[in-house]
Scaffold this motif. Structure first.
Motif, short mmCIF file in Angstrom:
data_model
loop_
_atom_site.label_atom_id
_atom_site.label_comp_id
_atom_site.label_asym_id
_atom_site.label_seq_id
_atom_site.Cartn_x
_atom_site.Cartn_y
_atom_site.Cartn_z
N GLU A 158 0.83 -1.20 0.00
CA GLU A 158 0.00 0.00 0.00
C GLU A 158 0.87 1.26 0.00
N GLU A 159 1.94 1.23 0.78
CA GLU A 159 2.84 2.38 0.85
C GLU A 159 3.60 2.56 -0.46
N HIS A 160 3.95 1.45 -1.10
CA HIS A 160 4.58 1.52 -2.42
C HIS A 160 3.63 2.18 -3.43
N GLU A 161 2.36 1.78 -3.39
CA GLU A 161 1.38 2.37 -4.30
C GLU A 161 1.20 3.87 -4.01
N SER A 162 1.34 4.25 -2.75
CA SER A 162 1.25 5.67 -2.40
C SER A 162 2.40 6.46 -3.04
N LEU A 163 3.59 5.86 -3.06
CA LEU A 163 4.72 6.50 -3.72
C LEU A 163 4.48 6.64 -5.21
N VAL A 164 3.87 5.61 -5.81
CA VAL A 164 3.53 5.66 -7.24
C VAL A 164 2.53 6.79 -7.50
N THR A 165 1.54 6.92 -6.61
CA THR A 165 0.55 7.99 -6.74
C THR A 165 1.22 9.36 -6.65
N LEU A 166 2.10 9.50 -5.67
CA LEU A 166 2.83 10.75 -5.52
C LEU A 166 3.63 11.08 -6.78
N LEU A 167 4.26 10.07 -7.36
CA LEU A 167 5.07 10.28 -8.55
C LEU A 167 4.23 10.81 -9.70
N GLY A 168 3.03 10.27 -9.87
CA GLY A 168 2.15 10.72 -10.95
C GLY A 168 1.80 12.19 -10.82
N TYR A 169 1.46 12.61 -9.61
CA TYR A 169 1.12 14.01 -9.39
C TYR A 169 2.35 14.91 -9.53
N ALA A 170 3.50 14.43 -9.03
CA ALA A 170 4.73 15.22 -9.11
C ALA A 170 5.13 15.45 -10.57
N ALA A 171 4.99 14.41 -11.41
CA ALA A 171 5.34 14.53 -12.83
C ALA A 171 4.44 15.56 -13.51
N ARG A 172 3.16 15.53 -13.18
CA ARG A 172 2.23 16.47 -13.79
C ARG A 172 2.54 17.91 -13.37
N LEU A 173 2.82 18.10 -12.10
CA LEU A 173 3.15 19.44 -11.62
C LEU A 173 4.46 19.91 -12.23
N ASN A 174 5.44 19.02 -12.30
CA ASN A 174 6.74 19.38 -12.85
C ASN A 174 6.61 19.83 -14.30
N ASP A 175 5.80 19.10 -15.09
CA ASP A 175 5.58 19.48 -16.49
C ASP A 175 4.96 20.87 -16.60
N SER A 176 3.98 21.15 -15.74
CA SER A 176 3.30 22.45 -15.78
C SER A 176 4.25 23.59 -15.45
N VAL A 177 5.10 23.38 -14.44
CA VAL A 177 6.04 24.43 -14.06
C VAL A 177 7.09 24.63 -15.15
N GLU A 178 7.54 23.53 -15.77
CA GLU A 178 8.50 23.66 -16.88
C GLU A 178 7.89 24.46 -18.03
N ASP A 179 6.60 24.25 -18.30
CA ASP A 179 5.92 25.03 -19.33
C ASP A 179 5.93 26.51 -18.97
N MET A 180 5.71 26.81 -17.68
CA MET A 180 5.72 28.20 -17.24
C MET A 180 7.09 28.84 -17.41
N VAL A 181 8.14 28.07 -17.12
CA VAL A 181 9.51 28.58 -17.30
C VAL A 181 9.76 28.89 -18.77
#
Length: 442
Positions: free
Chosen positions: A130-153
């Motif tokens: 379950e904790e491993h899946e939580s890390l996977v979930t975090l990664l998905g959101y982090a990737a999406r946020l990272n892409d958005s901020v890179e677009d802003m840059v």
């Protein structure tokens, strides 16, 4: 009037006009210089945020792939530092036009989860599926946020300007992609699951209209600067103005060395203190840290606060406080304080929950007796203690409850059961997570 007098009057008038014109030009020049410096600061903070989020995504990816508990612990320790840097950069960006609340929440929870995993592995415990899946979930959101901020840059590198109220292109024509990018990223986090609370009900305490600043006096920047300086034990001359924060809780933001301080524009309350440094050792114990934090809150005018839970990580003890009056704990009115375990210095503070929710409330009512609430507990739970409290609900309202601290006779796990004092319904159940470094709830 003589010719000489008339000449003198005309000369004097011209001198006055020229002087006023010169003063106006100087003031305009200073204002433009300030705007340019502020814009450069925004650009720098955005780039710093992008770099930190890139590290967050990288370390989360490594966490997902790691098969070594030792390596996982080290990666999560780095991840926590990455999130801290990202939060500090985020605090220096104009919050209103970028709609940063959900983004800040995600980074905060990612940091807390990283601290939790790091602590667990340091105790020799294995990470569950379950904790491993939580890390996977975090990664998905982090990737999406990272892409958005890179677009802003990329947008800003193409000539866009970040101003306090909007974004403009090189011809000063307002454009919206920057705001839309952050807003769309923030939308993605609205349904983000609560992985780990940094205090009971931390997700729900910001859902209401801000109460503490309504109708309060507008403070000047200089007045706020002095309040910020006093909050971190510095002189006002040592602080630099970082910018205005115009989100849900408008504030002036100042920096001094590795600390960032926000003071509300209305009411002059210290909203938060962020810390970007490291504490290298532990000298004092948690009991001392709690006492120091309590006295510190009293000095800021946040009185009648009671300690609920704490966690020590990287030699900083973060204590959660809630407002308590007449034997009732109000979990909506939440403040977190970070204390250096090296010398007892208060290095961080977060009072947005308190500022949002603290207000005069109706008297505590008990249609259901405590005895009846206890009698209605699951028969496989053993009661350890009870208390009265008010908890926030996801819909923005509050519920008066009995807090029943219990232990499972099946698993020996401890839980908190919240029973509504008016209806007798169970409003919430929290699992208690104990470690050598403190207590968390899930």
């Amino acid at each position: 009037m003589t010719i000489r007098s008339r000449t003198r009057l005309i000369s004097f008038s011209l001198a006055v006009v020229l002087t006023l014109s010169a003063v106006a030009l100087i003031n305009m020049s200073r204002a433009q210089k300030y705007k340019n410096e502020l814009e450069i600061s925004y650009q720098h903070s955005l780039n710093e945020l992008s770099e930190s989020l890139d590290s967050v995504e990288t370390n989360l990816t490594k966490c997902v792939y790691s098969s070594s508990d030792k390596m996982l612990g080290e990666l999560c320790s780095e991840l926590y530092s990455d999130c801290t840097r990202a939060k500090e950069a985020l605090s220096r960006l104009p919050a209103e036009q970028m709609e940063l609340d959900n983004t800040y929440k995600f980074i905060t929870q990612a940091a807390d989860y990283a601290a939790y995993v790091s602590e667990k592995t340091s105790q020799g415990e294995e990470i569950t599926n379950e904790e491993h899946e939580s890390l996977v979930t975090l990664l998905g959101y982090a990737a999406r946020l990272n892409d958005s901020v890179e677009d802003m840059v990329d947008i800003c590198n193409s000539g866009a300007r970040i101003l306090s109220k909007n974004v403009t292109n090189s011809q000063n024509v307002p454009i919206s992609p920057l705001s839309k990018n952050m807003s769309s990223a923030g939308e993605a986090f609205k349904d983000y699951p609560t992985l780990l609370y940094d205090g009971p009900f931390a997700d729900a305490v910001l859902n209401r209209e801000v109460q503490m600043t309504k109708g309060k006096e507008l403070f000047t920047r200089d007045e706020a600067k002095q309040i910020a300086a006093d909050a971190i034990g510095k002189s006002a001359e040592e602080l630099s103005f970082s910018g205005d924060e115009d989100g849900r809780i408008p504030a002036y933001v100042f920096t001094c060395s590795q600390q960032t301080v926000a003071v509300t524009k209305y009411g002059g309350y210290v909203s938060y203190i962020l810390y970007g440094g490291r504490v290298t050792e532990t000298v004092i114990d948690e009991k001392n840290a709690v006492n120091i934090a309590k006295k510190y809150l009293d000095s800021l005018g946040y009185e009648r606060m009671t300690q609920t839970y704490y966690m020590t990580y990287k030699n900083i003890c973060t204590i959660n406080f809630a407002y308590r009056e007449n034997g009732v704990t109000y979990y909506s009115d939440l403040i977190k304080v970070g204390v250096s375990m090296k010398d007892g210095t208060v290095v961080s503070m977060e009072a947005k929950g308190y500022l949002t929710n603290h207000t005069d409330r109706a008297a505590f009512e008990e249609n259901i007796t405590l005895e009846n609430a206890i009698a209605g507990l699951n028969p496989y739970l053993e009661l350890l203690s009870d208390d009265r409290c008010v908890i926030p609900l996801e819909n923005g309202h509050e519920a008066q409850c009995y807090e029943l601290h219990c232990r499972s006779t099946d698993t020996n796990e401890e839980v908190l059961i919240y029973v509504n004092t008016l209806t007798g319904d169970e409003e919430n159940i929290l699992l208690l997570l104990y470690s050598d470094n403190g207590t968390l709830t899930k």
